[in-house]
Design a protein around this motif. Structure first.
Motif, PDB file in Angstrom:
ATOM      1  N   MET A   1     -26.589   2.157 -97.396  1.00 20.44           N
ATOM      2  CA  MET A   1     -27.675   1.945 -96.468  1.00 20.44           C
ATOM      3  C   MET A   1     -27.827   0.469 -96.093  1.00 20.44           C
ATOM      4  O   MET A   1     -28.500   0.153 -95.138  1.00 20.44           O
ATOM      5  CB  MET A   1     -28.980   2.469 -97.073  1.00 20.44           C
ATOM      6  CG  MET A   1     -29.033   3.985 -97.207  1.00 20.44           C
ATOM      7  SD  MET A   1     -28.742   4.867 -95.670  1.00 20.44           S
ATOM      8  CE  MET A   1     -30.212   4.472 -94.778  1.00 20.44           C
ATOM      9  N   SER A   2     -27.207  -0.397 -96.846  1.00 16.96           N
ATOM     10  CA  SER A   2     -27.331  -1.818 -96.520  1.00 16.96           C
ATOM     11  C   SER A   2     -26.596  -2.150 -95.217  1.00 16.96           C
ATOM     12  O   SER A   2     -26.997  -3.075 -94.512  1.00 16.96           O
ATOM     13  CB  SER A   2     -26.803  -2.677 -97.659  1.00 16.96           C
ATOM     14  OG  SER A   2     -25.414  -2.514 -97.799  1.00 16.96           O
ATOM     15  N   ILE A   3     -25.557  -1.393 -94.913  1.00 18.30           N
ATOM     16  CA  ILE A   3     -24.833  -1.627 -93.658  1.00 18.30           C
ATOM     17  C   ILE A   3     -25.738  -1.314 -92.471  1.00 18.30           C
ATOM     18  O   ILE A   3     -25.762  -2.058 -91.487  1.00 18.30           O
ATOM     19  CB  ILE A   3     -23.545  -0.783 -93.612  1.00 18.30           C
ATOM     20  CG1 ILE A   3     -22.574  -1.273 -94.677  1.00 18.30           C
ATOM     21  CG2 ILE A   3     -22.912  -0.846 -92.240  1.00 18.30           C
ATOM     22  CD1 ILE A   3     -21.351  -0.422 -94.821  1.00 18.30           C
ATOM     23  N   VAL A   4     -26.491  -0.236 -92.578  1.00 13.42           N
ATOM     24  CA  VAL A   4     -27.408   0.137 -91.501  1.00 13.42           C
ATOM     25  C   VAL A   4     -28.489  -0.929 -91.345  1.00 13.42           C
ATOM     26  O   VAL A   4     -28.831  -1.329 -90.229  1.00 13.42           O
ATOM     27  CB  VAL A   4     -28.036   1.523 -91.773  1.00 13.42           C
ATOM     28  CG1 VAL A   4     -29.084   1.862 -90.736  1.00 13.42           C
ATOM     29  CG2 VAL A   4     -26.965   2.585 -91.837  1.00 13.42           C
ATOM     30  N   GLY A   5     -29.006  -1.409 -92.470  1.00  9.65           N
ATOM     31  CA  GLY A   5     -30.024  -2.449 -92.418  1.00  9.65           C
ATOM     32  C   GLY A   5     -29.490  -3.740 -91.820  1.00  9.65           C
ATOM     33  O   GLY A   5     -30.172  -4.405 -91.030  1.00  9.65           O
ATOM     34  N   GLU A   6     -28.279  -4.117 -92.220  1.00 14.77           N
ATOM     35  CA  GLU A   6     -27.677  -5.332 -91.666  1.00 14.77           C
ATOM     36  C   GLU A   6     -27.398  -5.187 -90.175  1.00 14.77           C
ATOM     37  O   GLU A   6     -27.592  -6.140 -89.403  1.00 14.77           O
ATOM     38  CB  GLU A   6     -26.390  -5.663 -92.404  1.00 14.77           C
ATOM     39  CG  GLU A   6     -26.621  -6.205 -93.790  1.00 14.77           C
ATOM     40  CD  GLU A   6     -25.324  -6.579 -94.471  1.00 14.77           C
ATOM     41  OE1 GLU A   6     -24.350  -6.926 -93.759  1.00 14.77           O
ATOM     42  OE2 GLU A   6     -25.299  -6.520 -95.709  1.00 14.77           O
ATOM     43  N   LEU A   7     -26.943  -4.009 -89.755  1.00 14.40           N
ATOM     44  CA  LEU A   7     -26.704  -3.773 -88.333  1.00 14.40           C
ATOM     45  C   LEU A   7     -28.008  -3.868 -87.547  1.00 14.40           C
ATOM     46  O   LEU A   7     -28.055  -4.492 -86.484  1.00 14.40           O
ATOM     47  CB  LEU A   7     -26.053  -2.408 -88.121  1.00 14.40           C
ATOM     48  CG  LEU A   7     -25.785  -2.008 -86.682  1.00 14.40           C
ATOM     49  CD1 LEU A   7     -24.765  -2.944 -86.040  1.00 14.40           C
ATOM     50  CD2 LEU A   7     -25.303  -0.574 -86.605  1.00 14.40           C
ATOM     51  N   TRP A   8     -29.079  -3.283 -88.081  1.00  7.66           N
ATOM     52  CA  TRP A   8     -30.367  -3.339 -87.402  1.00  7.66           C
ATOM     53  C   TRP A   8     -30.868  -4.776 -87.308  1.00  7.66           C
ATOM     54  O   TRP A   8     -31.373  -5.195 -86.271  1.00  7.66           O
ATOM     55  CB  TRP A   8     -31.382  -2.460 -88.110  1.00  7.66           C
ATOM     56  CG  TRP A   8     -32.734  -2.556 -87.499  1.00  7.66           C
ATOM     57  CD1 TRP A   8     -33.842  -3.128 -88.039  1.00  7.66           C
ATOM     58  CD2 TRP A   8     -33.116  -2.108 -86.197  1.00  7.66           C
ATOM     59  NE1 TRP A   8     -34.890  -3.052 -87.167  1.00  7.66           N
ATOM     60  CE2 TRP A   8     -34.475  -2.427 -86.024  1.00  7.66           C
ATOM     61  CE3 TRP A   8     -32.445  -1.468 -85.164  1.00  7.66           C
ATOM     62  CZ2 TRP A   8     -35.176  -2.126 -84.858  1.00  7.66           C
ATOM     63  CZ3 TRP A   8     -33.147  -1.172 -84.009  1.00  7.66           C
ATOM     64  CH2 TRP A   8     -34.481  -1.499 -83.861  1.00  7.66           C
ATOM     65  N   GLU A   9     -30.721  -5.550 -88.381  1.00  5.90           N
ATOM     66  CA  GLU A   9     -31.148  -6.958 -88.352  1.00  5.90           C
ATOM     67  C   GLU A   9     -30.342  -7.749 -87.329  1.00  5.90           C
ATOM     68  O   GLU A   9     -30.885  -8.585 -86.608  1.00  5.90           O
ATOM     69  CB  GLU A   9     -31.011  -7.589 -89.737  1.00  5.90           C
ATOM     70  CG  GLU A   9     -32.075  -7.162 -90.711  1.00  5.90           C
ATOM     71  CD  GLU A   9     -33.466  -7.550 -90.265  1.00  5.90           C
ATOM     72  OE1 GLU A   9     -33.662  -8.682 -89.788  1.00  5.90           O
ATOM     73  OE2 GLU A   9     -34.369  -6.693 -90.391  1.00  5.90           O
ATOM     74  N   PHE A  10     -29.035  -7.506 -87.267  1.00  9.89           N
ATOM     75  CA  PHE A  10     -28.190  -8.186 -86.288  1.00  9.89           C
ATOM     76  C   PHE A  10     -28.651  -7.878 -84.873  1.00  9.89           C
ATOM     77  O   PHE A  10     -28.798  -8.780 -84.038  1.00  9.89           O
ATOM     78  CB  PHE A  10     -26.735  -7.775 -86.464  1.00  9.89           C
ATOM     79  CG  PHE A  10     -25.834  -8.250 -85.363  1.00  9.89           C
ATOM     80  CD1 PHE A  10     -25.406  -9.559 -85.320  1.00  9.89           C
ATOM     81  CD2 PHE A  10     -25.425  -7.389 -84.354  1.00  9.89           C
ATOM     82  CE1 PHE A  10     -24.584 -10.008 -84.300  1.00  9.89           C
ATOM     83  CE2 PHE A  10     -24.614  -7.821 -83.330  1.00  9.89           C
ATOM     84  CZ  PHE A  10     -24.188  -9.137 -83.304  1.00  9.89           C
ATOM     85  N   LEU A  11     -28.890  -6.582 -84.598  1.00 11.11           N
ATOM     86  CA  LEU A  11     -29.313  -6.184 -83.260  1.00 11.11           C
ATOM     87  C   LEU A  11     -30.678  -6.764 -82.917  1.00 11.11           C
ATOM     88  O   LEU A  11     -30.923  -7.166 -81.780  1.00 11.11           O
ATOM     89  CB  LEU A  11     -29.339  -4.661 -83.155  1.00 11.11           C
ATOM     90  CG  LEU A  11     -27.990  -3.961 -83.253  1.00 11.11           C
ATOM     91  CD1 LEU A  11     -28.193  -2.458 -83.279  1.00 11.11           C
ATOM     92  CD2 LEU A  11     -27.083  -4.353 -82.128  1.00 11.11           C
ATOM     93  N   LYS A  12     -31.568  -6.824 -83.911  1.00 16.68           N
ATOM     94  CA  LYS A  12     -32.916  -7.325 -83.664  1.00 16.68           C
ATOM     95  C   LYS A  12     -32.921  -8.833 -83.435  1.00 16.68           C
ATOM     96  O   LYS A  12     -33.562  -9.325 -82.504  1.00 16.68           O
ATOM     97  CB  LYS A  12     -33.806  -6.972 -84.860  1.00 16.68           C
ATOM     98  CG  LYS A  12     -35.274  -7.230 -84.622  1.00 16.68           C
ATOM     99  CD  LYS A  12     -36.127  -6.598 -85.703  1.00 16.68           C
ATOM    100  CE  LYS A  12     -35.842  -7.287 -87.026  1.00 16.68           C
ATOM    101  NZ  LYS A  12     -36.775  -6.910 -88.084  1.00 16.68           N
ATOM    102  N   VAL A  13     -32.176  -9.578 -84.251  1.00 17.37           N
ATOM    103  CA  VAL A  13     -32.179 -11.036 -84.142  1.00 17.37           C
ATOM    104  C   VAL A  13     -31.438 -11.490 -82.895  1.00 17.37           C
ATOM    105  O   VAL A  13     -31.882 -12.388 -82.185  1.00 17.37           O
ATOM    106  CB  VAL A  13     -31.557 -11.658 -85.415  1.00 17.37           C
ATOM    107  CG1 VAL A  13     -31.301 -13.137 -85.232  1.00 17.37           C
ATOM    108  CG2 VAL A  13     -32.458 -11.419 -86.608  1.00 17.37           C
TER     109      VAL A  13
END
Length: 49
Positions: A1-13
């Protein structure tokens, strides 16, 4: 699930929300290929590609 979280943070930032439909389409096609591999639907799926 950390990959999903990192992807979401990348898209958000980076404000790359336009990439979400691309990522979702890739996930749907990947899941379709995995689930259809052992079923009777497989010959019809493979003709699409």
């Amino acid at each position: 699930m950390s990959i999903v979280g990192e992807l979401w943070e990348f898209l958000k930032v980076r404000k790359k929300f336009w990439l979400m439909p691309v990522v979702l389409a890739m996930l749907v096609f990947g899941a379709l290929l995995v689930f259809a591999q052992g079923s009777a639907v497989a010959p019809f799926i493979y003709t699409l590609f």
